[in-house]
Scaffold this motif. Sequence first.
Motif, mmCIF file in Angstrom:
data_model
loop_
_atom_site.group_PDB
_atom_site.id
_atom_site.type_symbol
_atom_site.label_atom_id
_atom_site.label_comp_id
_atom_site.label_asym_id
_atom_site.label_seq_id
_atom_site.Cartn_x
_atom_site.Cartn_y
_atom_site.Cartn_z
ATOM 1 N N GLU A 1 0.831 -1.219 0.000
ATOM 2 C CA GLU A 1 0.000 0.000 0.000
ATOM 3 C C GLU A 1 0.855 1.255 0.000
ATOM 4 O O GLU A 1 0.576 2.226 -0.728
ATOM 5 C CB GLU A 1 -0.919 -0.033 1.231
ATOM 6 N N LYS B 1 0.958 4.139 -3.044
ATOM 7 C CA LYS B 1 0.669 5.562 -2.766
ATOM 8 C C LYS B 1 1.759 6.462 -3.317
ATOM 9 O O LYS B 1 1.479 7.508 -3.909
ATOM 10 C CB LYS B 1 0.512 5.771 -1.268
ATOM 11 N N GLN C 1 1.301 9.336 -6.368
ATOM 12 C CA GLN C 1 1.610 10.755 -6.130
ATOM 13 C C GLN C 1 2.510 11.300 -7.232
ATOM 14 O O GLN C 1 2.319 12.417 -7.726
ATOM 15 C CB GLN C 1 2.268 10.919 -4.748
#
Length: 428
Positions: free
Chosen positions: A135, A139, A143
Motif C-alpha cells: 500500500e 501511494k 503521487q
Amino acid sequence: MPKKGKKAKAPLSDEEQLLLFQQKLLADEETAKKKERLLNQFLKDKLAKEEHNSALNLNKINTQWRMVLREVKTRELHKDIEILSQTFERVVDCKDSVIKCHVSCRKTIIDQHEKEMHYLQDVFMAMEQNYIDSEYESKLEFQSMWDDLKNKNLEEKHFLRLQLENIVEDLWRRFQDALKNYTDATEDRKIAFEALKVKDEKSSKEIEAQMKRIQKLQEAISILKGKIMAHSRESEEQNQCIRNDKELVHVHLRKLKTQRTQAREVSQENLVKLTLESNATLKALRKIVDKGEKILKLAEICRKFETEEEKVLPFYASALTPKEQAEVEALNQEELTEDLAQVMVNYTGMENFWKRYNKVKLEVLSLQHRRAQLLDISGKLKEMLKQYLDGISVSDEVLSQPNPLFIVNHRSNLAQPLSMPAAQSGDK
C-alpha cells in the motif's frame, strides 16, 4: 192357640235362578280376576327380587374377579419392572463409556484446534505486513504520476489560451470591418424602412379598427342568428308540446271512454251480485229466524222436563279457583287480537246460553257413554244366557257350536270353561 208352622220356601222362578246364576258367575269372574292380579303381582315381586339378587351376585363376582386380575397384573408388572431395570443399567453403562470416549476425543480436538489457531495468527500477521508495504509503494507511485499529469495539463492550458486570444482578436477586427461596410451600404434603405414603418403602423391601426368593427358586426350577426335559432327552437318545441298534448288528450279521452264502459259493466255485474247476495242473505236470515223460533219452541218444551235443581241453578258454577280463573283471563287477554276481542265483546250476552248448552252436551255424552257400557254388559249377559241355554239343550245346531257338555279328554270346546252350570246340576 196352635203354633204356626214355618213357611216353606217358595220355589225360585227361571228368571230369579238366571239372575242368581249370573251373580255367581260375576262373583267367580271377579275372584278369578283378583287371583290373577295377585298372582301377577307376586310374580312381579319375585322377578324384581331375583333381578336384585342376580345384580348383587354379579357385583360380587365382578369384584372377586377384579381382585384376581389385579394380583396377576401386579406379578406381571413386577417382572416387567425387573427386566426394565436390568436393561436400564446396561444402557447406562453403555452411555457412560460413550461419554468418556467423547470427552477424551474432545480434549484432543481442542489441542489440535489451538495449534491451528496459532498457525493462522502467524500467517495473518505476515499477510498484514505485506499489505501495508504494498500500500505504501502504490501511494508513492500514484503521487508521482499525479504531479506529472498536473504539470502537463498546465502547459497545454497556457498554450491553448494564447492561441485562442490571437484567434479572437482577428475575428473581432473582421467583425468591425463588416459592420462598417454594412452601415454604409444600408443607410438609404434604413431611411426608407423608417418611412415604411410609420406608414405600416398607420395602416395596421386602421386595419385593427376595421377588424374590431368587423368583429363587432360578426358578433351582432351571431347573436341575431342565435336568437333566431332559439326562437325557432322555442316555437318548434311549443308546437311539438302542443301536438304531444293533443295526442295525450286523445289517448286520455279514449282511456276514459274505455274506463267508463268498463265501470258500467262492473257496476252492472256488482248490481247483479248484490241482488243475488241480498236474496241469499234474506234466505239465510229467514233460516236463522226459523231456527231461532224452533230453538225457542224446543226450549219451552224442554223447560217442562227440567229438574228442580236445574230450575233453581240453571247455570253451573266454574270448577276453577279464583286464582286459576284470573290466570286464564290474563292468558286470553294476551292472546286475543283487537278484532277478535271486539267480536267476543259483541257476543258476551251468549255466555249463559253456551253454559247451558255445554252442560246439556256433557250430560248427553255421559248418557251415551253409560248407554254403551250398558249395551256391552247386556251383550255379555245375552251371550252367557245363550251359552247356558245351549248347555242344557241338545240339538244339531248346539253340537256344531261350542258346548260345555261336549268334553273330550277332560277339556271343553268353550273359550272360557264355566263351572257354575255343573255345580247347579249337582245341586239339582
